[in-house]
Design an enzyme around this catalytic site. Structure first.
Site, PDB file in Angstrom:
ATOM      1  N   HIS A 187      -6.697  -9.569   4.855  1.00 25.86           N
ATOM      2  CA  HIS A 187      -5.483 -10.145   5.446  1.00 25.86           C
ATOM      3  C   HIS A 187      -5.830 -11.176   6.521  1.00 25.86           C
ATOM      4  CE1 HIS A 187      -2.283  -8.063   3.457  1.00 25.86           C
ATOM      5  NE2 HIS A 187      -2.707  -6.865   3.797  1.00 25.86           N
ATOM      6  N   THR A 238      -1.451   4.541   3.241  1.00 22.16           N
ATOM      7  CA  THR A 238      -2.189   5.281   2.213  1.00 22.16           C
ATOM      8  C   THR A 238      -2.192   6.791   2.469  1.00 22.16           C
ATOM      9  OG1 THR A 238      -3.569   3.390   1.675  1.00 22.16           O
ATOM     10  CG2 THR A 238      -4.464   5.558   1.123  1.00 22.16           C
ATOM     11  N   SER A 253       0.808  -1.227   0.000  1.00 22.95           N
ATOM     12  CA  SER A 253       0.000   0.000   0.000  1.00 22.95           C
ATOM     13  C   SER A 253       0.839   1.273   0.000  1.00 22.95           C
ATOM     14  CB  SER A 253      -0.923   0.024   1.223  1.00 22.95           C
ATOM     15  OG  SER A 253      -1.863  -0.997   1.112  1.00 22.95           O
ATOM     16  N   ASP A 267      -8.762  -4.011   3.274  1.00 19.64           N
ATOM     17  CA  ASP A 267      -7.485  -4.717   3.240  1.00 19.64           C
ATOM     18  C   ASP A 267      -7.276  -5.559   4.497  1.00 19.64           C
ATOM     19  OD1 ASP A 267      -4.644  -4.909   2.086  1.00 19.64           O
ATOM     20  OD2 ASP A 267      -4.241  -4.078   4.072  1.00 19.64           O
ATOM     21  N   ASP A 277      -5.653   0.359  -4.290  1.00 20.85           N
ATOM     22  CA  ASP A 277      -4.196   0.358  -4.443  1.00 20.85           C
ATOM     23  C   ASP A 277      -3.710  -0.969  -5.016  1.00 20.85           C
ATOM     24  OD1 ASP A 277      -5.030  -0.865  -2.093  1.00 20.85           O
ATOM     25  OD2 ASP A 277      -3.595   0.154  -0.804  1.00 20.85           O
TER      26      ASP A 277
HETATM   27 ZN   LIG Z   1      -2.478  -4.913   2.878  1.00 18.69          ZN
END
Ligand SMILES: [Zn+2]
Length: 512
Positions: free
Chosen positions: A333, A166, A103, A329, A370
């Site tokens: 994960h 980010t 990212s 995200d 991303d």
């Molecule tokens: Zn990630």
């Protein structure tokens, strides 16, 4: 015979209705598409980038189905807010040193306009991760900075820490995304003069108008109890330099209509017309997943975006706003598809709110990711099958059920005594994965870029990810490339003149 005839009539009418339904829909879509031949070449006064961290195309599709199913539809036909954007392109996400990116390097691409190494923010590819002495001379500025320099208001809204990968590429120049405060930095980096990211948030572009997200603990001196969790030592401040960055900020803003808030009540009690600067830090680290959010104490992403736009749009020069749905995200994960998809649906709701508060005539809005994840869904599920549900058949190998949603790798690898574990599903269920990993990985395929507003059509086809801020800056007449902005006609104004001159030159070359 009569029964047969009736049946035939019924079937034929049904077929015709189905035919008319899809045909009429396609014809409406075609009619709308034809209007796009008249391009929107206005200058973009406002720029908004919605960044779904880890929101690959399979996540977009699954979030669409979830959104539809949450409102009682079968889901597949539902329109996300981003689905309504007229222009869509693909972005290639790789980092300069990585096929499958992270990212930080990608944020540098879509914010600063250059690809970079993984793990680094706001520095070019000559900077090496974690090597402090490669920072100097390799700093690159972001579109947030270009907008600020052009007199626009600027804002950052995220569901992660405000100093996470980010958002940090918008204001920091750091060879390591993990240097959240000086506590996370090695001694030699501090000695060489590198600064932690929290400090850079307030020092590099000191007048960012709106900052909202998590990350309180990195702003306060070490061992300072947290305002919301005073009895939980793990949430105490982390700073070794003893600085209280929040106090420094409020002191600086005391006569500039600046407000610091750390919970939802404080946020919603503000009158945005009396606020020019807002610092909102709602958790010590990242915000909670939306599914687990305390609606009394923590604002949703949509509520934060609403307040941000109300503050930013007061500037007659317009604004730039970066919005991150940052925990899509994290859900992935952890292998927790339900958390990830609810995060994506909430970000889509925020896109809808922004749409209501802005106009395509003067606001270029872009929605992208991303990078992707090792997330997918399949298994020949029937129309309307719950997105978290099972495939219709048992595995013809191990005779066990399997969910439609599957991860390529991650913590959901469930082989017990040599056989695949059976399925249970709740909010934190970890979908099964082929390869065991503590943390599921990013995916390497292209991500979608949805665009609407002035010059949105420049996002077409397949591009490198770092092209995105170049388009946004060009559309807004900010940054390096403004020759087309000098006439009153704006972005469009010069084009006829340029093409007339070009035609004249061609003619004169032919004649002479
Ligand atoms: Zn990630």
């Amino acid at each position: 015979i009569e029964l047969n005839n009736n049946l035939c009539l019924f079937i034929s009418v049904t077929i015709q209705i189905v035919f008319i339904f899809w045909t009429a829909w396609a014809q409406r879509t075609l009619k709308n598409a034809l209007t796009l031949q008249t391009l929107n070449t206005n200058i973009a006064k406002n720029l908004i980038l919605f960044l779904g961290d880890g929101m690959g195309v399979p996540t977009v599709t699954a979030a669409r189905i979830l959104k539809g199913q949450l409102s009682g539809q079968s889901g597949e036909e539902t329109l996300l807010e981003m689905d309504k954007f007229p222009f869509v392109s693909l972005a290639k996400t790789y980092n300069t040193n990585a096929q499958v990116p992270d990212s930080a390097g990608t944020a540098t691409a879509y914010l600063c306009g250059v690809k970079a190494n993984e793990g680094t923010v706001g520095v070019n590819a000559a900077a090496v991760r974690s090597q402090c002495n490669t920072t100097k001379g390799n700093e690159v500025t972001s579109i947030l900075r270009w907008a600020k320099d052009a007199g626009k208001s600027v804002g950052i809204v995220t569901t992660t820490r405000v100093n996470h990968a980010t958002p940090s590429a918008a204001y920091a120049h750091c060879v390591d995304r993990d240097w959240y405060s000086d506590n996370e930095m090695p001694a030699d980096a501090l000695e060489t003069g590198c600064k932690d990211i929290a400090r850079q948030l307030f020092e590099n572009i000191p007048d960012i108008n709106v900052i909202m997200g998590g990350g309180r603990r990195y702003m306060f001196p070490r061992n300072t109890p947290d305002a919301e969790y005073p009895d939980m030592a793990k949430h105490n401040g982390t700073r070794k330099d003893g600085r209280n960055l929040v106090k420094e900020w409020t002191d600086r803003m005391s006569n500039k209509k600046g407000h610091y808030v750390w919970n939802k009540q404080q946020l919603l009690s503000l009158n945005p017309s009396n606020v020019d600067y807002l610092l909102g830090l709602f958790e010590p680290m990242d915000l909670t997943y939306d599914l687990e959010r305390n609606d009394e104490t923590d604002p949703s992403l949509t509520e934060m975006v609403d307040v941000a736009i109300k503050i930013l749009r007061k500037n007659p020069n317009g604004f730039y706003l970066l919005v991150e749905g940052g925990r899509i995200d994290h859900g992935h994960h952890e292998g927790k598809a339900k958390q990830a998809l609810y995060e994506a649906v909430e970000m889509d709701r925020a896109i809808g709110r922004a749409d209501l508060m802005t106009s395509i005539h003067d606001t270029l809005t872009i929605v992208t990711a991303d990078h992707s994840h090792m997330f997918n869904f399949g298994g020949y599920t029937a129309r309307g099958n719950t997105i978290f549900g099972l495939a219709p058949m048992l595995s013809d190998v191990d005779q066990k059920p399997y969910t439609s949603i599957i991860y390529g790798n991650g913590p959901g690898y469930k082989i017990v005594n040599g056989v695949r574990q059976n399925i249970t599903v709740d909010n934190n269920y970890q979908a099964q994965a082929a390869v065991p990993l503590v943390s599921e990985t990013h995916g390497g395929e292209d991500v979608a870029v949805f665009a609407k507003g002035p010059l949105a059509h420049l996002l077409h086809g397949v591009h490198e990810q770092n092209y995105i801020p170049h388009v946004m800056a060009y559309a807004a007449c900010i940054g390096q490339n403004r020759e087309h902005c000098t006439t009153n006609g704006g972005a469009a104004g010069l084009r006829p003149i340029v093409s007339s001159i070009a035609a004249l030159l061609t003619v004169s070359r032919l004649l002479c």
